[in-house]
Design an enzyme around this catalytic site. Structure first.
Site, PDB file in Angstrom:
ATOM      1  N   LYS A 120      -3.534  -9.358  -0.933  1.00 27.54           N
ATOM      2  CA  LYS A 120      -2.785  -9.140  -2.187  1.00 27.54           C
ATOM      3  C   LYS A 120      -1.450  -9.884  -2.223  1.00 27.54           C
ATOM      4  O   LYS A 120      -0.976 -10.261  -3.294  1.00 27.54           O
ATOM      5  CB  LYS A 120      -2.594  -7.653  -2.480  1.00 27.54           C
TER       6      LYS A 120
ATOM      7  N   GLY B 290       0.803  -1.217   0.000  1.00 28.72           N
ATOM      8  CA  GLY B 290       0.000   0.000   0.000  1.00 28.72           C
ATOM      9  C   GLY B 290       0.837   1.269   0.000  1.00 28.72           C
ATOM     10  O   GLY B 290       0.465   2.275  -0.600  1.00 28.72           O
ATOM     11  N   ASN B 291       2.016   1.196   0.665  1.00 29.67           N
ATOM     12  CA  ASN B 291       2.866   2.391   0.766  1.00 29.67           C
ATOM     13  C   ASN B 291       3.411   2.855  -0.572  1.00 29.67           C
ATOM     14  O   ASN B 291       3.794   4.008  -0.725  1.00 29.67           O
ATOM     15  CB  ASN B 291       4.042   2.122   1.702  1.00 29.67           C
TER      16      ASN B 291
ATOM     17  N   LYS C 175       3.060 -11.382   4.426  1.00 37.67           N
ATOM     18  CA  LYS C 175       4.092 -11.299   3.372  1.00 37.67           C
ATOM     19  C   LYS C 175       5.017 -12.505   3.437  1.00 37.67           C
ATOM     20  O   LYS C 175       5.334 -13.121   2.412  1.00 37.67           O
ATOM     21  CB  LYS C 175       4.899 -10.003   3.524  1.00 37.67           C
TER      22      LYS C 175
ATOM     23  N   LYS D 130     -12.293  -8.887   7.802  1.00 41.51           N
ATOM     24  CA  LYS D 130     -11.575  -7.735   7.232  1.00 41.51           C
ATOM     25  C   LYS D 130     -12.473  -6.486   7.237  1.00 41.51           C
ATOM     26  O   LYS D 130     -13.454  -6.413   6.495  1.00 41.51           O
ATOM     27  CB  LYS D 130     -11.182  -8.124   5.796  1.00 41.51           C
TER      28      LYS D 130
END
Ligand code: ADP
Ligand code: MG
Length: 318
Positions: free
Chosen positions: A220, A19-20, A282, A137
């Site tokens: 994602k 997102g960053n 991740k 979520k």
């Protein structure tokens, strides 16, 4: 007799952007802010393309789809609100557009004529995924208690979100298959930089009549891992805002990891080194890629990517 020359195939890298890379914490989310961030990331990705790699990109969409849901909810008396899957597809288009434009600018400046294209991508999830029975979520706007009650009576799952108000929660099922994988493969094979499965992909379930969208969000990093697996990529890279994964993160004895094997990753994960909502998914996504036969995955930040693929930066999972 003519000789058959087989040209070496450029290695294929699948990159999952955090997102960053699009919107940083404490920014308002104006279009200019998003464009500036995307452009900075694209500059680094363009270097990778110039460095003789084939690149497929996927990205997060949390803030963008969140804002769309807020806009749709706020304007619903004037314009009917769209369901989440349609908002997900909208955000893929918006972010893909920003990436296409900025990647092209940086490639052009470097003298490259490589094409860049975005594919609206559906990702199949299992209708029987246990996540559908337990939405976790939080998405979209914050509501007051009365609105929350009304939404519950309409069948939505609404929770109290850490003292900030009430929010809808949706399921986060495991991605099973990238529906448009053959198209992504064809683009990558043709040397086109493909942007696909944005926001984890639009979640769909298989029905008698074909795929149908569902109200859910796919992680994602997990979708990126699946994309890398289904493309048989040489490398899966997760880009976030830290150059390396750490043990004892933010503790006095913090230690950067240059690499970790699958079994080390399992151990560190069970010891609680990787936070559930941030680094955990991740590392899990990288582990999944390796478990399914992938050779190598790397976690790093956009500025370090070129060094990371040469083994000089980032955390390698093998
Ligand atoms: P993105 O939005 O890029 O997907 P997140 O903010 O969800 O990224 O996750 C990345 C963040 O995870 C880092 O900025 C860092 O603050 C945090 N983090 C948690 N645990 C660790 C760890 N063990 N090592 C490095 N960073 C960690
Ligand atoms: Mg995040």
């Amino acid at each position: 007799m003519s000789e058959v020359v087989s040209l070496p195939v450029k290695p294929l890298i699948v990159i999952a952007l955090g997102g960053n890379a699009i919107l940083r914490a404490r920014e308002k989310g104006t279009y200019n802010e998003q464009m500036a961030n995307v452009s900075a990331t694209s500059a680094n990705l363009a270097k990778l393309v110039m460095g003789n790699f084939r690149v497929v990109i996927t990205h997060g969409n949390g803030p963008q789809v969140g804002n769309l849901l807020i806009q749709h909810a706020a304007a619903q008396n004037q314009v009917p609100a769209l369901p989440m899957d349609a908002c997900g597809a909208q955000s893929q288009g918006q972010i893909g557009y920003m990436m296409q434009q900025t990647m092209r600018q940086h490639l052009r400046a470097a003298g490259s004529v490589v094409d860049v294209g975005t594919l609206v991508t559906q990702v199949e999830v299992d209708a029987a995924d246990p996540a559908f029975a337990k939405p976790t979520k939080p998405v979209g706007p914050f509501y007051d208690a009365a609105t929350a009650e009304r939404m519950r009576s309409q069948g939505y799952c609404v929770i109290e979100d850490s003292g900030r108000g009430y929010r809808r929660v949706v399921p986060s099922p495991i991605p099973q298959h990238i529906v448009e994988i053959n198209i992504v493969r064809a683009l990558a094979k043709a040397g086109i930089v493909a942007i696909a499965a944005g926001g984890g992909g639009v979640p769909v379930v298989a029905t008698e009549a074909g795929y149908k969208g569902v109200e859910a969000v796919i992680d994602k990093d997990m979708a990126g891992s699946l994309l890398a697996h289904e493309l048989d990529a040489d490398l899966f890279v997760v880009l976030t805002d830290v150059s390396r994964v750490c043990l004892h993160y933010k503790q006095p004895d913090q230690e950067e990891l240059k690499s970790m094997s699958l079994s080390q990753a399992h151990r560190y994960l069970s010891e609680g080194h990787f936070a559930a909502g941030s680094m955990g998914p991740k590392v899990l996504a990288c582990m999944k890629f390796i478990e399914r036969g992938g050779k190598q995955a790397i976690i790093t930040n956009p500025a370090s990517i070129l060094e990371a693929v040469k083994g000089e930066a980032g955390t390698v999972i093998y």
